[in-house]
Design a protein around this motif. Structure first.
Motif, short mmCIF file in Angstrom:
data_model
loop_
_atom_site.label_atom_id
_atom_site.label_comp_id
_atom_site.label_asym_id
_atom_site.label_seq_id
_atom_site.Cartn_x
_atom_site.Cartn_y
_atom_site.Cartn_z
N THR A 1 0.86 -1.17 0.00
CA THR A 1 0.00 0.00 0.00
C THR A 1 0.90 1.23 0.00
OG1 THR A 1 -2.02 0.91 0.99
CG2 THR A 1 -0.27 0.29 2.51
N THR A 2 0.34 2.38 -0.32
CA THR A 2 1.15 3.60 -0.36
C THR A 2 0.95 4.40 0.93
OG1 THR A 2 -0.56 5.01 -1.34
CG2 THR A 2 0.83 3.73 -2.87
N TYR A 3 1.84 5.36 1.12
CA TYR A 3 1.72 6.25 2.28
C TYR A 3 0.39 7.00 2.21
CZ TYR A 3 6.63 5.25 3.04
OH TYR A 3 7.81 4.61 3.28
N GLY A 4 0.00 7.42 1.02
CA GLY A 4 -1.27 8.11 0.84
C GLY A 4 -2.46 7.22 1.12
N ASP A 5 -2.39 5.97 0.65
CA ASP A 5 -3.48 5.02 0.94
C ASP A 5 -3.61 4.82 2.44
OD1 ASP A 5 -3.85 4.56 -1.81
OD2 ASP A 5 -2.62 2.74 -1.81
N LEU A 6 -2.48 4.68 3.09
CA LEU A 6 -2.46 4.46 4.53
C LEU A 6 -3.06 5.66 5.27
CD1 LEU A 6 -1.60 2.28 6.49
CD2 LEU A 6 0.71 3.20 6.41
N ALA A 7 -2.73 6.86 4.83
CA ALA A 7 -3.31 8.07 5.44
C ALA A 7 -4.83 8.06 5.30
CB ALA A 7 -2.71 9.32 4.79
N HIS B 1 7.92 -2.63 5.50
CA HIS B 1 8.41 -2.76 4.12
C HIS B 1 7.27 -2.83 3.10
CE1 HIS B 1 7.69 -6.88 5.45
NE2 HIS B 1 7.59 -7.22 4.18
N ARG B 2 6.06 -3.10 3.53
CA ARG B 2 4.92 -3.20 2.61
C ARG B 2 4.31 -1.85 2.27
NH1 ARG B 2 2.54 -8.17 6.03
NH2 ARG B 2 4.18 -9.66 5.47
N VAL B 3 4.83 -0.79 2.84
CA VAL B 3 4.34 0.57 2.54
C VAL B 3 5.34 1.20 1.58
CG1 VAL B 3 3.63 2.78 3.47
CG2 VAL B 3 3.29 0.70 4.83
N ILE B 4 4.82 1.62 0.42
CA ILE B 4 5.69 2.15 -0.64
C ILE B 4 5.21 3.52 -1.07
CG2 ILE B 4 6.30 -0.18 -1.40
CD1 ILE B 4 4.37 0.22 -3.76
N TYR C 1 12.43 4.25 2.83
CA TYR C 1 12.90 3.19 3.72
C TYR C 1 14.38 3.41 3.95
CZ TYR C 1 12.40 -1.59 5.60
OH TYR C 1 12.31 -2.69 6.41
N SER C 2 14.84 3.13 5.14
CA SER C 2 16.24 3.42 5.44
C SER C 2 17.21 2.55 4.64
CB SER C 2 16.51 3.26 6.94
OG SER C 2 16.25 1.94 7.34
N ASN C 3 16.81 1.35 4.31
CA ASN C 3 17.68 0.47 3.54
C ASN C 3 16.86 -0.18 2.43
OD1 ASN C 3 19.29 -1.64 2.55
ND2 ASN C 3 20.32 -1.89 4.50
N LEU C 4 16.91 0.41 1.25
CA LEU C 4 16.08 -0.08 0.14
C LEU C 4 16.44 -1.50 -0.26
CD1 LEU C 4 15.61 3.05 -2.13
CD2 LEU C 4 13.96 1.96 -0.62
N ALA C 5 17.69 -1.90 -0.10
CA ALA C 5 18.07 -3.28 -0.45
C ALA C 5 17.34 -4.28 0.46
CB ALA C 5 19.58 -3.45 -0.33
N VAL C 6 17.21 -3.93 1.73
CA VAL C 6 16.48 -4.80 2.66
C VAL C 6 15.00 -4.82 2.31
CG1 VAL C 6 15.76 -5.10 5.07
CG2 VAL C 6 18.14 -4.54 4.54
N LYS C 7 14.44 -3.66 2.04
CA LYS C 7 13.03 -3.57 1.67
C LYS C 7 12.76 -4.41 0.43
CE LYS C 7 9.33 -0.22 1.10
NZ LYS C 7 8.98 1.18 1.27
N ARG C 8 13.63 -4.27 -0.56
CA ARG C 8 13.49 -5.02 -1.81
C ARG C 8 13.55 -6.53 -1.54
NH1 ARG C 8 15.30 -6.77 -6.66
NH2 ARG C 8 14.82 -5.46 -8.43
N ALA C 9 14.49 -6.96 -0.73
CA ALA C 9 14.65 -8.38 -0.42
C ALA C 9 13.43 -8.92 0.33
CB ALA C 9 15.92 -8.60 0.41
N LEU C 10 12.91 -8.15 1.27
CA LEU C 10 11.73 -8.59 2.02
C LEU C 10 10.52 -8.73 1.11
CD1 LEU C 10 12.15 -6.40 5.24
CD2 LEU C 10 12.32 -8.91 5.11
N LEU C 11 10.33 -7.75 0.23
CA LEU C 11 9.19 -7.81 -0.70
C LEU C 11 9.34 -8.98 -1.68
CD1 LEU C 11 8.63 -4.00 -1.37
CD2 LEU C 11 7.14 -5.56 -0.08
N MET C 12 10.53 -9.17 -2.19
CA MET C 12 10.77 -10.28 -3.12
C MET C 12 10.53 -11.62 -2.43
SD MET C 12 13.99 -8.99 -5.40
CE MET C 12 14.00 -10.47 -6.39
N ALA C 13 10.91 -11.74 -1.17
CA ALA C 13 10.70 -12.98 -0.42
C ALA C 13 9.21 -13.29 -0.26
CB ALA C 13 11.37 -12.90 0.94
N GLU C 14 8.38 -12.24 -0.30
CA GLU C 14 6.93 -12.41 -0.20
C GLU C 14 6.29 -12.61 -1.57
OE1 GLU C 14 5.25 -9.16 1.99
OE2 GLU C 14 6.29 -9.73 3.83
#
Length: 100
Positions: free
Chosen positions: A21-27, A54-57, A66-79
């Motif tokens: 979901t996006t930051y705007g959607d979340l708001a 990591h699910r908020v984009i 996100y503070s570490n985009l590589a981590v965010k990317r890896a977490l999303l890819m794992a899902e």
């Protein structure tokens, strides 16, 4: 913690695996449409463990915010979230808008 902050973090906890979901959607879901920046600040300052931050984009499917985009990317890819570079592909199909 304000009621808005509580609603934001509660909503983040409900984002299903493999969805984003996006930051705007979340708001909007937390009752303050247009408060995407405030959501970003809440996310940045939150230390509540176990939330799928990591699910908020960013809007349009960009990973940003996100503070570490590589981590965010890896977490999303794992899902199983499909990515191309720093964007979610097929964003419209996996965008979570608060419904199952």
């Amino acid at each position: 913690m304000t009621p808005f902050e509580r609603r934001v973090l509660t909503t983040v906890s409900r984002i299903p695996p493999g969805r984003v979901t996006t930051y705007g959607d979340l708001a909007r879901m937390a009752g303050r449409p247009g408060a995407a920046r405030a959501v970003g600040n809440i996310m940045r300052l939150s230390s509540r463990p176990g939330l799928p931050y990591h699910r908020v984009i960013a809007a349009g499917g960009r990973l940003g915010g996100y503070s570490n985009l590589a981590v965010k990317r890896a977490l999303l890819m794992a899902e199983g979230v499909p990515l191309s570079g720093s964007r979610v592909t097929g964003f419209g199909k996996i965008r979570w808008m608060g419904r199952k």
